[in-house]
Design an enzyme around this catalytic site. Structure first.
Site, PDB file in Angstrom:
ATOM      1  N   LYS A 187       0.838  -1.199   0.000  1.00 20.52           N
ATOM      2  CA  LYS A 187       0.000   0.000   0.000  1.00 20.52           C
ATOM      3  C   LYS A 187       0.875   1.253   0.000  1.00 20.52           C
ATOM      4  O   LYS A 187       0.671   2.163  -0.803  1.00 20.52           O
ATOM      5  CB  LYS A 187      -0.916  -0.018   1.225  1.00 20.52           C
ATOM      6  CG  LYS A 187      -1.922   1.112   1.216  1.00 20.52           C
ATOM      7  CD  LYS A 187      -2.721   1.176   2.511  1.00 20.52           C
ATOM      8  CE  LYS A 187      -3.571  -0.039   2.732  1.00 20.52           C
ATOM      9  NZ  LYS A 187      -5.004   0.227   2.835  1.00 20.52           N
TER      10      LYS A 187
ATOM     11  N   ARG B 262      -3.351   2.936   8.729  1.00 22.29           N
ATOM     12  CA  ARG B 262      -3.657   1.627   8.123  1.00 22.29           C
ATOM     13  C   ARG B 262      -2.411   0.769   8.024  1.00 22.29           C
ATOM     14  O   ARG B 262      -1.306   1.264   7.842  1.00 22.29           O
ATOM     15  CB  ARG B 262      -4.187   1.803   6.697  1.00 22.29           C
ATOM     16  CG  ARG B 262      -5.482   2.550   6.583  1.00 22.29           C
ATOM     17  CD  ARG B 262      -5.964   2.516   5.133  1.00 22.29           C
ATOM     18  NE  ARG B 262      -7.294   3.045   5.002  1.00 22.29           N
ATOM     19  CZ  ARG B 262      -7.569   4.313   4.717  1.00 22.29           C
ATOM     20  NH1 ARG B 262      -6.583   5.170   4.537  1.00 22.29           N
ATOM     21  NH2 ARG B 262      -8.816   4.721   4.626  1.00 22.29           N
TER      22      ARG B 262
ATOM     23  N   GLY C 299      -8.004  -7.294   5.062  1.00 20.17           N
ATOM     24  CA  GLY C 299      -8.836  -7.373   6.262  1.00 20.17           C
ATOM     25  C   GLY C 299      -8.211  -8.096   7.435  1.00 20.17           C
ATOM     26  O   GLY C 299      -8.863  -8.287   8.459  1.00 20.17           O
TER      27      GLY C 299
ATOM     28  N   MET D  44      -5.455  -7.275   9.210  1.00 22.50           N
ATOM     29  CA  MET D  44      -4.863  -6.437  10.265  1.00 22.50           C
ATOM     30  C   MET D  44      -5.766  -5.236  10.550  1.00 22.50           C
ATOM     31  O   MET D  44      -6.811  -5.080   9.944  1.00 22.50           O
ATOM     32  CB  MET D  44      -3.462  -6.000   9.844  1.00 22.50           C
ATOM     33  CG  MET D  44      -2.464  -7.128   9.865  1.00 22.50           C
ATOM     34  SD  MET D  44      -0.843  -6.602   9.372  1.00 22.50           S
ATOM     35  CE  MET D  44      -0.986  -6.527   7.612  1.00 22.50           C
TER      36      MET D  44
ATOM     37  N   ARG E  43      -3.596  -1.622  -6.019  1.00 21.00           N
ATOM     38  CA  ARG E  43      -2.718  -2.805  -5.969  1.00 21.00           C
ATOM     39  C   ARG E  43      -3.124  -3.701  -7.119  1.00 21.00           C
ATOM     40  O   ARG E  43      -4.219  -3.545  -7.685  1.00 21.00           O
ATOM     41  CB  ARG E  43      -2.871  -3.537  -4.640  1.00 21.00           C
ATOM     42  CG  ARG E  43      -4.287  -3.983  -4.394  1.00 21.00           C
ATOM     43  CD  ARG E  43      -4.464  -4.567  -3.003  1.00 21.00           C
ATOM     44  NE  ARG E  43      -5.867  -4.866  -2.782  1.00 21.00           N
ATOM     45  CZ  ARG E  43      -6.424  -5.018  -1.605  1.00 21.00           C
ATOM     46  NH1 ARG E  43      -5.718  -4.882  -0.509  1.00 21.00           N
ATOM     47  NH2 ARG E  43      -7.683  -5.308  -1.488  1.00 21.00           N
TER      48      ARG E  43
ATOM     49  N   HIS F 197     -14.448  -8.576   2.005  1.00 21.06           N
ATOM     50  CA  HIS F 197     -13.291  -9.443   2.283  1.00 21.06           C
ATOM     51  C   HIS F 197     -13.599 -10.894   1.998  1.00 21.06           C
ATOM     52  O   HIS F 197     -12.778 -11.631   1.478  1.00 21.06           O
ATOM     53  CB  HIS F 197     -12.866  -9.276   3.739  1.00 21.06           C
ATOM     54  CG  HIS F 197     -12.249  -7.949   3.985  1.00 21.06           C
ATOM     55  ND1 HIS F 197     -12.453  -7.238   5.136  1.00 21.06           N
ATOM     56  CD2 HIS F 197     -11.459  -7.202   3.206  1.00 21.06           C
ATOM     57  CE1 HIS F 197     -11.796  -6.099   5.053  1.00 21.06           C
ATOM     58  NE2 HIS F 197     -11.189  -6.056   3.895  1.00 21.06           N
TER      59      HIS F 197
ATOM     60  N   GLU G 196      12.259 -44.553  -5.271  1.00 14.63           N
ATOM     61  CA  GLU G 196      11.266 -44.183  -4.256  1.00 14.63           C
ATOM     62  C   GLU G 196      11.613 -44.711  -2.872  1.00 14.63           C
ATOM     63  O   GLU G 196      10.791 -44.699  -1.962  1.00 14.63           O
ATOM     64  CB  GLU G 196       9.861 -44.618  -4.692  1.00 14.63           C
ATOM     65  CG  GLU G 196       9.737 -46.053  -5.150  1.00 14.63           C
ATOM     66  CD  GLU G 196       8.341 -46.423  -5.662  1.00 14.63           C
ATOM     67  OE1 GLU G 196       7.387 -45.660  -5.448  1.00 14.63           O
ATOM     68  OE2 GLU G 196       8.209 -47.496  -6.266  1.00 14.63           O
TER      69      GLU G 196
ATOM     70  N   SER H 283      12.606 -42.811 -12.534  1.00 14.70           N
ATOM     71  CA  SER H 283      11.454 -41.944 -12.333  1.00 14.70           C
ATOM     72  C   SER H 283      11.233 -41.838 -10.825  1.00 14.70           C
ATOM     73  O   SER H 283      11.062 -42.847 -10.142  1.00 14.70           O
ATOM     74  CB  SER H 283      10.220 -42.520 -13.024  1.00 14.70           C
ATOM     75  OG  SER H 283       9.111 -41.712 -12.728  1.00 14.70           O
TER      76      SER H 283
ATOM     77  N   ASP I   8       6.187 -42.352  -2.328  1.00 10.43           N
ATOM     78  CA  ASP I   8       6.856 -43.297  -1.436  1.00 10.43           C
ATOM     79  C   ASP I   8       8.171 -42.729  -0.921  1.00 10.43           C
ATOM     80  O   ASP I   8       8.553 -42.989   0.219  1.00 10.43           O
ATOM     81  CB  ASP I   8       7.103 -44.625  -2.158  1.00 10.43           C
ATOM     82  CG  ASP I   8       5.861 -45.505  -2.100  1.00 10.43           C
ATOM     83  OD1 ASP I   8       5.318 -45.665  -0.991  1.00 10.43           O
ATOM     84  OD2 ASP I   8       5.423 -45.984  -3.155  1.00 10.43           O
TER      85      ASP I   8
ATOM     86  N   CYS J 175       7.158 -39.010 -11.071  1.00  9.27           N
ATOM     87  CA  CYS J 175       5.759 -39.399 -11.283  1.00  9.27           C
ATOM     88  C   CYS J 175       4.953 -39.411  -9.983  1.00  9.27           C
ATOM     89  O   CYS J 175       3.807 -39.809  -9.980  1.00  9.27           O
ATOM     90  CB  CYS J 175       5.671 -40.737 -11.994  1.00  9.27           C
ATOM     91  SG  CYS J 175       6.354 -42.094 -11.037  1.00  9.27           S
TER      92      CYS J 175
ATOM     93  N   TYR K 298      11.348 -34.719 -17.487  1.00 10.38           N
ATOM     94  CA  TYR K 298       9.893 -34.555 -17.521  1.00 10.38           C
ATOM     95  C   TYR K 298       9.287 -34.650 -16.126  1.00 10.38           C
ATOM     96  O   TYR K 298       9.910 -35.178 -15.203  1.00 10.38           O
ATOM     97  CB  TYR K 298       9.245 -35.604 -18.436  1.00 10.38           C
ATOM     98  CG  TYR K 298       9.349 -37.015 -17.930  1.00 10.38           C
ATOM     99  CD1 TYR K 298       8.398 -37.536 -17.054  1.00 10.38           C
ATOM    100  CD2 TYR K 298      10.408 -37.837 -18.325  1.00 10.38           C
ATOM    101  CE1 TYR K 298       8.496 -38.828 -16.570  1.00 10.38           C
ATOM    102  CE2 TYR K 298      10.517 -39.134 -17.853  1.00 10.38           C
ATOM    103  CZ  TYR K 298       9.548 -39.627 -16.964  1.00 10.38           C
ATOM    104  OH  TYR K 298       9.656 -40.905 -16.482  1.00 10.38           O
TER     105      TYR K 298
HETATM  106  C1  PEP Z   1       5.154 -42.844  -5.812  1.00  9.58           C
HETATM  107  O1  PEP Z   1       5.416 -43.563  -4.860  1.00  9.58           O
HETATM  108  O2  PEP Z   1       5.459 -41.647  -5.869  1.00  9.58           O
HETATM  109  C2  PEP Z   1       4.422 -43.396  -6.957  1.00  9.58           C
HETATM  110  C3  PEP Z   1       4.205 -42.669  -8.023  1.00  9.58           C
HETATM  111  O3  PEP Z   1       3.909 -44.631  -6.825  1.00  9.58           O
HETATM  112  P1  PEP Z   1       2.602 -44.989  -5.997  1.00  9.58           P
HETATM  113  O4  PEP Z   1       1.932 -43.723  -5.639  1.00  9.58           O
HETATM  114  O5  PEP Z   1       1.787 -45.838  -6.878  1.00  9.58           O
HETATM  115  O6  PEP Z   1       3.168 -45.722  -4.834  1.00  9.58           O
HETATM  116 MG    MG Z   2       5.304 -45.708  -5.110  1.00 11.60          MG
END
Ligand code: PEP
Ligand code: MG
Length: 917
Positions: free
Chosen positions: A42, A112, A121, A123, A366, A484, A789, A808, A813, A875, A895
Site C-alpha cells: 500500500k 492503516r 482485512g 490487520m 494494488r 473481504h 522411491e 522416475s 513413497d 511421477c 519430464y
Molecule cells: C510414488 O510412490 O510416488 C508413486 C508414483 O507410486 P505410488 O503412488 O503408486 O506408490
Molecule cells: Mg510408489
C-alpha cells in the site's frame, strides 16, 4: 519449503541515518512503487500514485523495518523514529494547511496497515484519528454538519477503544460492548421501535453516545481515552504493528506462504470523508472484471459512506457504473484513472477511492486479485493490447489457478429442472454443492468428517477464514463482490455467492429461511458462483468449457472464448518450457484425456489400477490368494488378455508417444477382501471354501502393508507375475506396431532399493522380450528402468544406473520412506505440524525440497556419474504441483508426470521455471 525470499535483516537500529518514515503528497514522494519490501504494497503504491499525479491525500509511511525492530526489541521503537514522525507530521500539516489538535482546522488521519503482499482485512485500521472533544466541534463547524462530526467521533472512539485499548467482547458476552451501548441508547430514545436504524440517531444522540463510549472505555480499561492526537497516533501505530501477529493474520500468512519475518508497514494519511452527504461516497473498483476478466470498469460504490463500509460488507453497495448517472464527472475521472493505472502498472488494478463533496481521491491501488478465468483472459488480452509481453503473461498467472478453468459447472439439464430459490452476487466462479453449516467451526469439523460443506453466513468476517478454507463454497446474505469474504474466496479458488439479501439466516436455530422454504444445518444447497444463483438440494455438476472442447468435444473452440485464451496461454507456455510433461494414466480413455491436455507421453501407468474394474479384481485376488505356482499360473492366464488389450489401447491412444508401464505394486491390503461377506462372495466365485479364503487372508495379513510385500518384492518372490506383465506389454506392442502405429514402451520396476532387485527383474523382462519378438517375428524397441522411491536407491543410484535406462522419482513413497511418515496415516498429525510450522506445507502435496529434494539431487548426480544420458523424471503427486515442478526443472529432470487434470498447471509452472533462468 519456503517459496518467498526472506526480507533482509533490519539495519542496525541505533544508526541515526536509517530512514524509517517516507512522506508523500502534492506530486512528490520519498518512496516509489518498487519499494514494497520496505514500504509495504500500500505504502509503495501510494508513493507511486502520488508521483504519477493521481489525486492522493498526503501522508507518510512508517517502514516494515520498524515492525521488525518492534518485535525484535520487546515491542519498542528505534530511538530515531519519534523525530522522523514529528517531521513527517509537520510536512503533512503544511501540505494540508491543517494542524493536529487544532481547535479551528484540525488535521485528521487514517492509520492503516500494509504488508508487502496484501492481506485483505487481516490487520487493523483506525480512521478519524485526531478527533477529541475540542476538535470534533471544529469539524462540526467546518463541515456545517454536526451530526457528521459526531458520527466520525463515535466511530473513532469505537475503533480506537476496540483496537488500541482492547475493549472487546469478553467470554460469555454475546455482543460487542460498543454495540450494546448503541442498542441501549436506541431503546431509551425509541422505546417503541426495536428495529430503528442508526441513521435515526441525531447529533445530540451521537454526542451522548461519545460520552458513553468514553465512559465504557474507562470502566473496561481503567484508563481514559487519550485526547492528545500525538498520543492517539502512538497508540494506533503500536496497535497496527501488534495486529501483524493476531491469529487471523498468522493463519492467512501460513495459507499464502507469507514469511512472518516480513512485517507490516504503517500508513498515516490525511482523512478524506465519503460520508459528508449525498455528493460524497466511497468505492472499490477494478480496472477489469476480476471474476471474468472482461475489460470494463467494475466495482461498487456506496453513497455517503466511508471506505470501511464498502469492504466490511455490512451495507450492500451499488455498481460503480451507476456513478455515470449520479456523478457523471467523477465517473469520467474514474475512467481516466483506470487507463492511467493500467498503462502505468501494466496489470489489472484493484483500487479504493473516496469522493468528498464531488472531489475524487485515490486511497489505494494494488494488483487486483482475480479468478483463474480472469487471470488468463486479462493476461492474454493485455498482450494483444501491447501492455505486456507473452513472457509477462506466462510469468504472472499463478499456475495453480488454471485448475479453476477445468473445474466443473452445474450440469445445464440438472439446473433447468431445479428452481432457483434466491440469487446473490457472483463472487467466486464455479459450481458447489454441499451440506450447509452456519459457523466456521462447524463447517471445519464437518469437512474433517469428510462431508462436502457450504459455509453459510449472514456476512463473513476474516475470522471465518478457517471455515472458508474447509468449505466447497461460501454463501452470504450481505456484502458485495469486493467484501473481504469475496476477495479471500476468489483467491482460494472457492465458489462464492454473496449479498443474497433474501436469505433470512438465524444462527440461534441454525436455519435459513427463504421464500417460504426452510433449510436446516446439514441440508444440501447448491450455489453457482458464476451467476449468483442458489438452488435447493444437490445439483449435478458438469464439465467446464475446456473439458468440453478438449475431451467431450461437444463444444468447439469458436464457441468458447475462455477456451481460446486458455489455448493461447498454453501455446506460449509450451514454447518456453524445457521440462516435458507426461501423465499418470492407467486406462486407454484416461490416456486419451491426457493427450488432449497436452501430455507428451504416459509417465506412470499403475498396472494394478487396471484391475479395479469388473471381474478383473477377482482374478487379481485369485492370484494373490494362490497357494502355489500352479494356482497362480491359472489366475495369471486370466489376467494376461485383459492387460494386453489395455496396453494395446494405451499404445494406440499415444500414437507413438512413450508409455512408462510400471509393474504391479499392489499394497496387499487394498486388494484383499476383509469382511466376511465379501470373502464368502469371492470364495463362491473361485469355487473354494470361505474358510480357505479367510485363512489365506489371515496368512497374508501385514501390519505395515505400505512397507510390506509390494513393489518389485512381489515380482522377485513370484517371477511368473512379472513374466506375465512383460508378455502382455510386448504382445500388445507387437500387435500395435504391426498395425502401423509406433510404440515406445518403457518398463518400470517399482520400489527398488538394492541393485540386484532391478537386475533380476530386468533379466526377466529381456528374456520375455526376446521370446515375443521371435514368436511374432518383429523387432521392438523398449527401455527398462526403475522408480526411485526408497532412500537407499538414491544413495546407491550409481550402481542402480548400471542396469536402469531411466529413473522416475516416486516421490509419494520417497516422501513416506524418507520422513518415516505413512502416507495413509500422516493426516492425523500433519495439520498440527503445519500449525507449529515444523513443516510449512503438507510434504505429500508440496515436495520437501530440503529433505526429499536433497536425496533426489544425490540420485541425479550419482545416476549421471554412471550413465551420462540417463533419462530422469518424476511421477509422484508432486509432479503437478507448481513449486515442486519448478524444483524438478532446477534439478534438470527431463519430464514431470501428473494426473491429466493437473497437466495445464504443470505446463505453465514448467514455463515459469524456464523463464526464471
Ligand atoms: C510414488 O510412490 O510416488 C508413486 C508414483 O507410486 P505410488 O503412488 O503408486 O506408490
Ligand atoms: Mg510408489
Amino acid at each position: 519449503m519456503p517459496t518467498k525470499s526472506k526480507s533482509p535483516k533490519a539495519k542496525k537500529p541505533s544508526s541515526k541515518s536509517v530512514k524509517y518514515v517516507y512522506s508523500f503528497g502534492n506530486g512528490k514522494a520519498d518512496g516509489n512503487g518498487k519499494m514494497k519490501s520496505l514500504l509495504g504494497g500500500k505504502g509503495a503504491n501510494l508513493a507511486e500514485m502520488t508521483r504519477i499525479r493521481l489525486p492522493v491525500p498526503s501522508g507518510f509511511t512508517i517502514s516494515t523495518e520498524v515492525c521488525t525492530y518492534f518485535y525484535d526489541h520487546n515491542r519498542t521503537y528505534p530511538p530515531a523514529l519519534e523525530k522522523q514522525i514529528d517531521e513527517a507530521i509537520h510536512k503533512l500539516e503544511a501540505s494540508m494547511g491543517k494542524k493536529f489538535g487544532d481547535a479551528t482546522n484540525p488535521l485528521l488521519v487514517a492509520v492503516r496497515s500494509g504488508a508487502r503482499d496484501s492481506m485483505p482485512g487481516m490487520m487493523d485500521t483506525i480512521l478519524n484519528l485526531g478527533l477529541n472533544d475540542r476538535t470534533v466541534r471544529a469539524l462540526a463547524e467546518r463541515s456545517r454538519n454536526e451530526r457528521f462530526a459526531y458520527d466520525c467521533y463515535r466511530r473513532f472512539l469505537q475503533m480506537y477503544g476496540d483496537v488500541v485499548m482492547g475493549v472487546q467482547k469478553r467470554t460469555g458476552e454475546e455482543h460487542e460492548p460498543f454495540e450494546v451501548v448503541i442498542e441501549e441508547l436506541k431503546k431509551e430514545l425509541f422505546p417503541n421501535d426495536p428495529h430503528v436504524s442508526d441513521t435515526k440517531l441525531d447529533a445530540t444522540a451521537l454526542r451522548t453516545l461519545t460520552d458513553r463510549f468514553r465512559k465504557l472505555i474507562r470502566e473496561r480499561t481503567g484508563k481514559d481515552f487519550p485526547e492528545d492526537p500525538r498520543e492517539q497516533l502512538r497508540g494506533a501505530v503500536g496497535a497496527v504493528f501488534g495486529s501483524w501477529n493476531n491469529e487471523r493474520a498468522i493463519i492467512y500468512r501460513r495459507k499464502y506462504n507469507i514469511p512472518h519475518e516480513w512485517g507490516t508497514a504503517v500508513n498515516v494519511q490525511a482523512m478524506v470523508f465519503g460520508n459528508t452527504g449525498n455528493d460524497s461516497g466511497s468505492g472499490v473498483s477494478f480496472t477489469r472484471d476480476p471474476a471474468t476478466g472482461e475489460k470494463v470498469l467494475y466495482g461498487e460504490f456506496l453513497l455517503n459512506a466511508q471506505g470501511e463500509d464498502v469492504v466490511a460488507g455490512v451495507r450492500t453497495p451499488e455498481p460503480v457504473l451507476q456513478l455515470k448517472v449520479e456523478m457523471p464527472e467523477v465517473y469520467r475521472q474514474l475512467q481516466d484513472v483506470r487507463h492511467t493505472l493500467e498503462s502505468h502498472f501494466h496489470d489489472m488494478q484493484d483500487f479504493e477511492f473516496t469522493v468528498e463533496q464531488g472531489r475524487l481521491f485515490m486511497l489505494q491501488t494494488r494488483n487486483g486479485k482475480r479468478t483463474g478465468f480472469a487471470a488468463v483472459r486479462i493476461a492474454v488480452e493485455m498482450v494483444k493490447e501491447k501492455l505486456i509481453k507473452p513472457d509477462d503473461a506466462v510469468r504472472r498467472i499463478p499456475a495453480d489457478s488454471l485448475s479453476q478453468l477445468l473445474a466443473p459447472v452445474f450440469d445445464s439439464n440438472a439446473r433447468k429442472t431445479t428452481q432457483v430459490i434466491a440469487r446473490g452476487l457472483p463472487a467466486g466462479p464455479g459450481a458447489a454443492s454441499g451440506k450447509i453449516y452456519f459457523s466456521a467451526n462447524e463447517a471445519e469439523s464437518a469437512a474433517q468428517r469428510g462431508e462436502k460443506v457450504l459455509l453459510v453466513r449472514i456476512e463473513t468476517s476474516p475470522e471465518d477464514i478457517r471455515g472458508m478454507l474447509a468449505a466447497e463454497g461460501i454463501l452470504t446474505a450481505r456484502g458485495g463482490v469486493s467484501s473481504h469474504a469475496a476477495l479471500v474466496a476468489r483467491q482460494m479458488g472457492k465458489v462464492c455467492v454473496c449479498g443474497a439479501s433474501e436469505l433470512q439466516i438465524d444462527y440461534s436455530t441454525n436455519s435459513l429461511h427463504v421464500r417460504g422454504q426452510n433449510f436446516r444445518k446439514g441440508d444440501y444447497l447448491s450455489i453457482d458462483g458464476t451467476t449468483g444463483e442458489i438452488f435447493p438440494g444437490e445439483v449435478k455438476t458438469s464439465p467446464s468449457d475446456i473439458v468440453r472442447v478438449l475431451i467431450d468435444k461437444d463444444l468447439t473452440p469458436a464457441e468458447s472464448p475462455i477456451y481460446r485464451v486458455f489455448a493461447q496461454l498454453m501455446q506460449w507456455a509450451d514454447q518456453r518450457r524445457k521440462l516435458e510433461v507426461r501423465a499418470n494414466a492407467d486406462q486407454p480413455d484416461q490416456v486419451g484425456h491426457a493427450v488432449a491436455f497436452g501430455a507428451q507421453g504416459v509417465g506412470l501407468c499403475r498396472t494394478e489400477h487396471m484391475f479395479f474394474e469388473g471381474d478383473r479384481i477377482d482374478h487379481v485376488r485369485e492370484m494373490i490368494l494362490a497357494e502355489n505356482a500352479d494356482e497362480r499360473g491359472k489366475a495369471l492366464a486370466k489376467l494376461l488378455p485383459a492387460q494386453r488389450s489395455d496396453f494395446a489401447g494405451i499404445f494406440k491412444a499415444l500414437k507413438g508417444l512413450p508409455a512408462t508401464i510400471r509393474f504391479l505394486d499392489p499394497p496387499l491390503h487394498e486388494f484383499i477382501p476383509h469382511d466376511e461377506a465379501s470373502q464368502r462372495d469371492l470364495a463362491e466365485k473361485l469355487g473354494i471354501s470361505a474358510d480357505r479364503v479367510a485363512r489365506r487372508v489371515k496368512e497374508l495379513h501385514e501390519f505395515n502393508p505400505m512397507l510390506g510385500h509390494r513393489g518389485c518384492r512381489l515380482g522377485i518372490v513370484y517371477p511368473e507375475i512379472s513374466e506375465m506383465q512383460a508378455r502382455a506389454v510386448f504382445e500388445a506392442a507387437a500387435e500395435v506396431q504391426a498395425s502401423g502405429i509406433k510404440v515406445r514402451p518403457e518398463i518400470m520396476i517399482p520400489l527398488v532399493g538394492f541393485p540386484k532387485e532391478l537386475e533380476l527383474q530386468i533379466a526377466l523382462v529381456h528374456q520375455v522380450a526376446q521370446k515375443v519378438q521371435k514368436e511374432r517375428n518383429i523387432k521392438l524397441s523398449y527401455l527398462v528402468g526403475t522408480m526411485i522411491e526408497i532412500p537407499r536407491a538414491c544413495v546407491v543410484a550409481d550402481e542402480i544406473a548400471k542396469s536402469a535406462q531411466f529413473f522416475s522419482f516416486g516421490t509419494n513413497d520417497l516422501t513416506q520412506t524418507t520422513l518415516g511418515m505413512s502416507r495413509d496415516d500422516a493426516g492425523s498429525f500433519l495439520p498440527r505440524y503445519q500449525e507449529e510450522e515444523i513443516v510449512r506445507q503438507n510434504p505429500f502435496a508440496v515436495l520437501d525440497q530440503g529433505g526429499v529434494g536433497k536425496l533426489m539431487e544425490t540420485a541425479v548426480k550419482l545416476g549421471r556419474s554412471t550413465r551420462k544420458d540417463i533419462k530422469l523424471g518424476i511421477c509422484g503427486e508432486h509432479g503437478g504441483e507448481p513449486d515442486s515442478v519448478k524444483f524438478c526443472h532446477r534439478l534438470g529432470l527431463a519430464y514431470v508426470s501428473c494426473s491429466p487434470f493437473r497437466l495445464p498447471v504443470a505446463r505453465l509452472a514448467a514455463a515459469q521455471a524456464a523463464l526464471k533462468e
